[in-house]
Scaffold this active site. Sequence first.
Site, PDB file in Angstrom:
ATOM      1  N   HIS A  30      44.914  41.205  31.406  1.00 43.72           N
ATOM      2  CA  HIS A  30      43.551  40.888  32.051  1.00 43.72           C
ATOM      3  C   HIS A  30      42.920  42.370  31.902  1.00 43.72           C
ATOM      4  CE1 HIS A  30      40.458  39.495  35.129  1.00 43.72           C
ATOM      5  NE2 HIS A  30      40.559  40.736  35.649  1.00 43.72           N
ATOM      6  N   GLU A  31      43.786  43.258  32.613  1.00 39.94           N
ATOM      7  CA  GLU A  31      42.919  44.859  32.541  1.00 39.94           C
ATOM      8  C   GLU A  31      42.898  45.104  31.194  1.00 39.94           C
ATOM      9  OE1 GLU A  31      41.876  45.013  35.485  1.00 39.94           O
ATOM     10  OE2 GLU A  31      43.250  43.824  36.465  1.00 39.94           O
ATOM     11  N   GLU A  70      40.712  48.199  35.953  1.00 43.51           N
ATOM     12  CA  GLU A  70      40.574  48.767  34.443  1.00 43.51           C
ATOM     13  C   GLU A  70      39.962  49.981  34.332  1.00 43.51           C
ATOM     14  OE1 GLU A  70      38.895  46.371  36.395  1.00 43.51           O
ATOM     15  OE2 GLU A  70      36.626  46.278  35.626  1.00 43.51           O
ATOM     16  N   TYR A  89      35.426  34.870  38.221  1.00 36.13           N
ATOM     17  CA  TYR A  89      36.537  34.886  37.319  1.00 36.13           C
ATOM     18  C   TYR A  89      36.763  33.410  36.648  1.00 36.13           C
ATOM     19  CZ  TYR A  89      38.156  39.207  39.457  1.00 36.13           C
ATOM     20  OH  TYR A  89      38.429  40.540  40.010  1.00 36.13           O
ATOM     21  N   ASP A 144      30.932  43.549  47.586  1.00 37.97           N
ATOM     22  CA  ASP A 144      32.535  42.981  47.808  1.00 37.97           C
ATOM     23  C   ASP A 144      32.374  41.507  47.877  1.00 37.97           C
ATOM     24  OD1 ASP A 144      34.931  44.077  47.283  1.00 37.97           O
ATOM     25  OD2 ASP A 144      35.584  43.826  49.318  1.00 37.97           O
ATOM     26  N   HIS A 190      39.595  43.879  29.690  1.00 36.10           N
ATOM     27  CA  HIS A 190      38.334  44.704  30.388  1.00 36.10           C
ATOM     28  C   HIS A 190      38.175  46.044  29.579  1.00 36.10           C
ATOM     29  CE1 HIS A 190      37.097  42.994  34.071  1.00 36.10           C
ATOM     30  NE2 HIS A 190      38.197  43.098  34.704  1.00 36.10           N
ATOM     31  N   GLU A 237      34.058  39.729  34.713  1.00 35.65           N
ATOM     32  CA  GLU A 237      35.474  39.091  34.986  1.00 35.65           C
ATOM     33  C   GLU A 237      35.527  37.688  34.383  1.00 35.65           C
ATOM     34  OE1 GLU A 237      37.718  40.680  36.340  1.00 35.65           O
ATOM     35  OE2 GLU A 237      36.574  42.375  37.408  1.00 35.65           O
TER      36      GLU A 237
HETATM   37  N1  BES Z   1      38.235  44.765  38.295  1.00 37.12           N
HETATM   38  C1  BES Z   1      38.983  44.191  38.968  1.00 37.12           C
HETATM   39  C2  BES Z   1      39.353  44.540  40.392  1.00 37.12           C
HETATM   40  C3  BES Z   1      38.132  44.804  41.312  1.00 37.12           C
HETATM   41  C4  BES Z   1      36.971  43.710  41.234  1.00 37.12           C
HETATM   42  C5  BES Z   1      37.813  45.783  41.996  1.00 37.12           C
HETATM   43  C6  BES Z   1      36.147  43.737  42.239  1.00 37.12           C
HETATM   44  C7  BES Z   1      37.210  46.054  43.019  1.00 37.12           C
HETATM   45  C8  BES Z   1      35.782  45.015  42.990  1.00 37.12           C
HETATM   46  C9  BES Z   1      40.081  43.791  38.126  1.00 37.12           C
HETATM   47  O1  BES Z   1      40.075  43.866  36.674  1.00 37.12           O
HETATM   48  C10 BES Z   1      40.775  42.371  38.696  1.00 37.12           C
HETATM   49  O2  BES Z   1      40.116  41.488  38.336  1.00 37.12           O
HETATM   50  N2  BES Z   1      41.962  42.318  39.258  1.00 37.12           N
HETATM   51  C11 BES Z   1      42.616  41.316  39.815  1.00 37.12           C
HETATM   52  C12 BES Z   1      43.618  40.737  38.754  1.00 37.12           C
HETATM   53  C13 BES Z   1      43.479  39.934  37.748  1.00 37.12           C
HETATM   54  C14 BES Z   1      44.687  39.233  37.070  1.00 37.12           C
HETATM   55  C15 BES Z   1      42.762  38.667  38.177  1.00 37.12           C
HETATM   56  C16 BES Z   1      43.381  41.548  40.864  1.00 37.12           C
HETATM   57  O3  BES Z   1      43.341  42.674  41.364  1.00 37.12           O
HETATM   58  O4  BES Z   1      43.713  40.633  41.531  1.00 37.12           O
HETATM   59 ZN    ZN Z   2      39.023  41.967  36.442  1.00 34.91          ZN
END
Ligand code: BES
Ligand code: ZN
Length: 625
Positions: free
Chosen positions: A319-320, A295, A407, A399, A323, A342
């Site tokens: 989703h993005e 995002e 989520y 991480d 955010h 999330e």
């Molecule tokens: N912000 C996240 C990606 C992220 C989370 C990067 C934690 C680094 C650390 C992004 O918004 C996200 O949640 N992406 C998901 C997609 C979503 C539809 C669940 C993904 O990348 O799968």
């Molecule tokens: Zn996200």
Amino acid sequence: MNRIIILLFCCFTLAACSPKEDSKEVKKSNQNYTMDTHSFAKPTESRIVHLDWEAELDFDKKIISGKASYLIESAKAAKEIVFDTRGLTIHKVSIQANESEELPAEFKLGEPNPHLGVPLIVNINRDVKKVNIYYTTSPDAAALQWLSAEQTAGKKQAFLFTQSQAILARSWVPTQDSPGIRFTYKAEVKAPKDMMVLMSAENPQEKSNTGIYKFEMKQAIPAYLLALSAGDLEFKSLGARSGVYAEPSMLEASAYEFAELEAMIDAAEALYGPYAWERYDLLVLPPSFPFGGMENPRLTFATPTIIAGDRSLTALVAHELAHSWSGNLVTNATWDDFWLNEGFTVYFERRIMESLYGKEYAAMLEVLGYQDLQHTLEDLSSSPEDTKLKLSLEGRDPDDGMTDIAYEKGYFFLRNLEEIVGRDKFDSFLKEYFQSNAFDVMTTEEFVVYLNEKLLNDEALQAQADIDAWIYGPGLPETNQSPRASRFEKVEEMLSAFLNEGALDTGMSANWSTHEWLHFLRKLPRELQPEQMKALDELCGFTSSGNSEILAAWFQLSIRNSYAPADAALDSFLVNVGRRKFLRPTYKALKENGKLEMAREIYARARPNYHSVSTNSMDELLGWN
Ligand code: BES
Ligand code: ZN
């Protein structure tokens, strides 16, 4: 161990003010900082408020040479300002009390930490307004992926992109890398002449003929939202305030896939208030991008694996986009509060999808999310601490905490609140939450106070909401009901006809979306007969599917059942796609089904195509060194 949250209410005086200045000119700001164990910065003493970044991208050496100039604010007695760095070479640091005079600064690098990198400590005094850091990144900077021309779709020019969340921004910009510390920025970036450069800022829509680009981000953002990309990119408008950037060969398909973007923005605004970032553009990256989406403000970074040709995977864009409120406006104070980013975003995403495609559609997303959550709960059965919404990630890589718990458990918690108070009340509550906390941080504890005050203002409601169990307890509260989706009833019918009678009436599935297919594939027994695998593949065409979600779900079955006709597709999928969400379960299935050698052989060829975020996880899984 209970983490101690230190809420420090501090007054800052603008360091530049001389004692004789009028007291009205003394800028004071009250901001509370929560202790963030993933940053070396000490914002209560000194913090950054604006960045001027000058950088040159060197694709041959795979390094960025830069100058990061920060305007700072500090407490009167502050003697130093601390930055986060990781793998950076610091050439010089200077300080300024005014625009004209730049003085050499005393600085040192502190003890390195395996997760956090190295603190850069710069000596200051109360007159210092600006700190300039001259540095270069290392060729293996964790946030950066440098792709050769051969690794791109067009094969003409090299490509670069960043991934800063959670704590990787410090590997390409020395910064105070904590989600609670916001700053505005301007940048001037020099790239090879024929490239387009983009950032999480106001962006160009055409290539410059010098390779030099200027950027401005007027709204204050935390460092994890700093983003940069460069390559052979073109722009196509999708609406009054939205568009898409992609490599030329991907542009048409991208524009088709995301044609509903403007409608999504309208739907989001209708739900929870005005979009605060002016434009919303998408950047479609090469397939090695380790996430589905990121995002980055004004410019979401997205994987090309959502381009299915039928607009069926656009929930990711919702989703993005969501955010832009949950996360980018109201930001988790620390990575222990990640669910505030999330969980709210998944809730908001599903509401956007419901607005556009109706309740039945959103219900499918909810059921698939619930299935993901059940898997994650099984995976984490030996570490129940990690299944709480409020995490304690001190001493660990953030991480580690970024699982489906934040989520999906986050989503079901909010869904449950909606159920208790009714949708109208819940929507007004959320709208006000975003409005009154915009450009600010939120801790889980502050949220609970806010929730009890604004929404659950009587004991019966509080008892019903069971906040403690949801937020501070492991697993899912027993009262949570499993969701249902009426469109999946047909799927289950076709499934039992297949399993009981060997019948596969593809007329029934003619209008299925990706979600129905996913439900079908997930509900098939893990072990199938060779004739069953063959029949499924022949009639449904899974192996030759161009849909990444369907392929990844099919490979779970093809691996478990040693279905050789899918091996070539599996190989090419793993070599081309670097999205961690697909890599992890696929390599894991290989490993758990006696195919570790095959996994390692593919990994050896695929690894050079992956971003560090993905190799970090996969190295561990496959015992790679
Ligand atoms: N912000 C996240 C990606 C992220 C989370 C990067 C934690 C680094 C650390 C992004 O918004 C996200 O949640 N992406 C998901 C997609 C979503 C539809 C669940 C993904 O990348 O799968
Ligand atoms: Zn996200």
